[in-house]
Design a protein around this motif. Structure first.
Motif, PDB file in Angstrom:
ATOM      1  N   UNK A  55      42.382  42.267  38.099  1.00  0.00           N
ATOM      2  CA  UNK A  55      43.218  41.246  38.537  1.00  0.00           C
ATOM      3  C   UNK A  55      44.832  41.158  38.753  1.00  0.00           C
ATOM      4  N   UNK A  56      44.880  39.856  39.666  1.00  0.00           N
ATOM      5  CA  UNK A  56      46.589  40.362  40.061  1.00  0.00           C
ATOM      6  C   UNK A  56      47.638  39.991  39.120  1.00  0.00           C
ATOM      7  N   UNK A  57      47.726  39.063  37.490  1.00  0.00           N
ATOM      8  CA  UNK A  57      48.294  38.830  36.578  1.00  0.00           C
ATOM      9  C   UNK A  57      48.975  39.704  35.665  1.00  0.00           C
ATOM     10  N   UNK A  94      40.318  37.767  41.466  1.00  0.00           N
ATOM     11  CA  UNK A  94      40.073  36.761  40.767  1.00  0.00           C
ATOM     12  C   UNK A  94      40.263  35.841  43.039  1.00  0.00           C
ATOM     13  N   UNK A  95      40.225  36.329  43.329  1.00  0.00           N
ATOM     14  CA  UNK A  95      40.080  35.160  44.512  1.00  0.00           C
ATOM     15  C   UNK A  95      38.901  34.924  44.948  1.00  0.00           C
ATOM     16  N   UNK A 128      38.489  39.898  32.157  1.00  0.00           N
ATOM     17  CA  UNK A 128      39.005  41.307  32.814  1.00  0.00           C
ATOM     18  C   UNK A 128      40.150  40.349  34.046  1.00  0.00           C
ATOM     19  N   UNK A 129      39.875  39.200  34.723  1.00  0.00           N
ATOM     20  CA  UNK A 129      40.678  38.972  35.510  1.00  0.00           C
ATOM     21  C   UNK A 129      41.719  38.350  35.135  1.00  0.00           C
ATOM     22  N   UNK A 136      32.718  37.605  51.303  1.00  0.00           N
ATOM     23  CA  UNK A 136      32.177  37.543  49.993  1.00  0.00           C
ATOM     24  C   UNK A 136      33.727  36.838  48.828  1.00  0.00           C
ATOM     25  N   UNK A 137      34.531  37.293  49.328  1.00  0.00           N
ATOM     26  CA  UNK A 137      36.505  36.540  49.449  1.00  0.00           C
ATOM     27  C   UNK A 137      36.585  35.122  49.729  1.00  0.00           C
TER      28      UNK A 137
END
Lengths: 371, 371, 371
Positions: free
Chosen positions: A35-37, A231-232, C274-275, A168-169
């Motif tokens: 995760x980014x957050x 999550x990108x 998760x993300x 993929x991203x």
């Protein structure tokens, strides 16, 4: 009883550098998740399979009890300092060779530095999108970009052990399989450069394909991110089966295609490794993030993947702890699975030992032409 | 302790003939994989779950130790000769009835010949695409093709036990669900015949749908390949959920729809068997190719599949060894799973015994109206 | 040995009412399956994981042996009468709080009635599509529908604990992620109302999106059906990854998104939890329908799902037996998994106990702001 020891030193076929700075609980925790957050209110990223795996395997390497509270662990880590903590942790991994993707931003150890701390060897994996972005930062025109890019990829191939793509991203893996025509590449480059601020990411599918084919032309192995990540990415667009037509198109290229991670589509990645001789796979990121379930995930991958086609990696990034969990979860899973299969008569013990050595060393040695 | 014995003789609801000729290591190995190409340099198809399963179960049937080296096994096999080796291997499977898809090319035993060697009974499954291609070889016009095809399918239904479609390989399963109109079929036939060289494959989705509906009209069970297979197929286009609308459209047809293999979408196949009364499933190909993981794959299928809807098959092709592995992996998996479930109290022993008999015999007997 | 006891009373975060009437074998059996049609000839829905789980856990609560024949069980059930049978069964679940989706048709117990029989507490989950259909039944014009709907959702939020959407059944989850414009909503409402007979279902994707965003605006948690269910649904269109862009669009809304069931895409649902901090998941329906495999399915979900993000539910509907199986399968699976992980050293016992309490109580208490 151990069917898989003594293993040779492991080859980590895909990893990143670690941070050099002192980490507190707030700066350590984000490395435990994709995760980014910040974690949801009332929760913490220590309460994940990754968090529990770190607390299982790492404290003993720093002289603490397994599963001690995160605050104790981080206090001990600060006491030792980042260099010494990193040294002790990496020494506990059993990894002898690191293939390092240097395409991530941040103040991370370079491959030689990482290997130096660990007492091992390192080789660089060059991330294609980073090359394109660096070239774009320095190119005045689309024509210059295209020719400079070709040169940069060619130059990188002189020293790199492999290329890596994060298409993929950036777009997803549903890319047209053939190399785009030069005219099309030029047009896509013009559009991108015209719209781009310095440092802007390459997301154009034509340019992403062009990068893949530039890499394939060098004959070096090409690693592709597939399956889950931060999550990108949109997960369903990272299903490795979307690469099938690209895999067919590269069958006679001489370059190996290495599908990274794959989860939860790791059976699909294993299928591609089964039916296409030049396709290989790992389950890098998946084991650290599934923790106590690592053996189950590895077992699913070992259903269709020929035993000469699967490789070990940690995909560790930022924390030396993630090298520990990646390595221990992999070797622990191997030992548990192979012991069970030998005990029930499905495999012979010599076969199990031989396959274990292929997975942690032999396959990567062959694919990357390591000495 | 065994909860599942004695089992009745098994009904193999989907298999193929075996080769009649002497095989060396080079001609034996390709049957262990779904790949079409030689194994990657430095690897062998013996180093797969299939290879290990063959080496576990087959050598003892020929008087050797389990897991003996492939070269020893093949030497013993040559010593016995193909007929005697085949006889000993098939006798060790426990299979009493073979439903044989005769649509594969090559010098393979016919159904009666296979059953004769095994001391069992055989019935023919007719492959729709092969019928279409044979009719096309003999048809001067599209009109003749259409009417001859209808007659050929009708005639086949007189003796066949079921039809089989490989539309998953030829186009993928994302086919429009309704029968195409006669005019549309005629146009598609004209296009196909005009472009076709003798022996050319039918890949047109209109013709593939027409074949499916011709089969459904006979009321015989219709088997469809789903999930993994050789690299002609694109895996994501063989997901059985793509058949949902076709399944809905055939709900009142009286014909059973049998989803073969399914892996890695076997849970999806089991779901369709759960919610649609006329849908059945097997995990044929999947068990042989997942070897020591067969119990895990079967268990996943037994999550949603009603116990009256799953059937046993080997999908064996070419090698009598694949009948051995298919049968042993299935019955071994049944015994391990059902013993565990009975031991933990989840199932009763009489239920476990009853379900085991349904899976290996009762369900196929009912679906195919066997005596 | 038990690592997970004593558990607090369970919070069932998604369930439905039970029928009040006496049930015979013919009226009981359909509740064991997601199919709408009678079981295939020669088969019964008692021969499923759900049927076996009911026969394992429920007879002892009514004074019978586990795994007694269905006819004995139903005779005993009739002897006790539906109220007393329901009382005894619900008392055996360990559930203290029921969050009840009241959107299903049929003569089912209301939330307070259910809680009264069980000696617990209940809260209502309001199903968005039912609200829209009730408002449509009473609206003369599209303009009135739109404003009455807004008012109805707002009013429901005063008393409801959460909203629920079955967009997966009505259209699939591949919905445009942004809220539709008011003009677009008005046009879609006009079309729907013009074509609609009283009681007609809302299937228009614009209206379904509008409902989702109306719910999100209230700040209450929004539950979405994902994964398998009855055959109204097309499974591949219920893959929760299709919600990714909607999840991104709602990240800062303050509303929690709760992905229900997920199977066989429960790993994908766990990935989203998760993300994305505001995403939660359960495996409600999946455990009852996978029975002896419940621990395996729960384990797969616990790979990527942070331990503060997964919740318990039964998705029970119609039969009090399904509350028993849902609860027992969940707690039994927790105990088996966590005991194994503690025994092998992967988790500590205090962590296992703490996570078990989060899953059955703490997470739902936090997300739904329960006292």
């Amino acid at each position: 009883m151990s069917v898989t020891s003594p293993l040779p030193p492991l080859i980590d076929q895909h990893c990143h550098g670690v941070v050099r700075t002192q980490l507190g609980i707030g700066s350590f925790e984000p490395y435990l998740t994709e995760a980014h957050a910040p974690a949801a209110p009332g929760t913490t990223y220590f309460d994940t399979q990754t968090g529990f795996a770190v607390r299982r395997w790492c404290p003993p390497l720093l002289g603490l009890e397994p599963h001690c509270p995160p605050a104790h662990y981080l206090a001990r880590r600060r006491e030792l300092g980042p260099y010494e903590a990193t040294r002790r942790l990496l020494a506990g991994t059993g990894i002898g060779t690191f293939l390092v993707d240097t395409g991530l931003p941040g103040d991370l150890t370079a491959p030689d530095e990482l290997a130096g701390i660990a007492g091992g060897a390192a080789h660089e994996i060059v991330r294609l999108e980073s090359v394109a972005e660096q070239v774009a930062d320095a190119s005045a025109t689309a024509a210059a970009f295209v020719s400079d890019l070709a040169e940069a990829v060619h130059a990188a191939a002189e020293t790199a052990i492999a290329f890596k793509s994060v298409a993929a991203y950036r777009h997803g893996l549903a890319l047209a399989p053939q190399p785009p025509s030069p005219a099309y590449v030029r047009l896509a480059a013009e559009d991108w450069l015209a719209a781009r601020a310095p440092g802007g990411r390459v997301t154009d599918p034509v340019l992403l394909r062009h990068l893949l084919w530039n890499a394939v032309a060098t004959g070096l192995p090409l690693q592709l991110h597939t399956g889950f990540g931060d999550p990108d990415l949109r997960l369903d667009r990272a299903d490795p089966t979307l690469l099938t037509d690209f895999v067919r198109a590269t069958a006679d290229s001489g370059a190996a295609i290495v599908l990274l991670h794959g989860y939860p589509y790791h059976r699909q990645a294993a299928y591609l490794a089964h039916v296409f001789p030049h396709v290989y796979a790992d389950v890098g990121l998946a084991l650290t993030h599934t923790g106590s379930r690592a053996a189950a995930v590895l077992a699913e991958t070992l259903e269709l993947a020929p035993f000469g086609k699967l490789m070990f990696s940690t995909d560790a990034y930022g924390l030396p702890e993630l090298f520990v969990t990646g390595a221990r979860l992999f070797t622990d899973a191997l030992e548990r699975l192979f012991t069970a299969w030998v005990d029930e008569g499905a495999w012979s013990r010599p076969d199990a030992d031989r396959v274990a050595a292929l997975l942690v060393d032999g396959n990567a040695r062959r694919v990357y032409r390591l000495p």
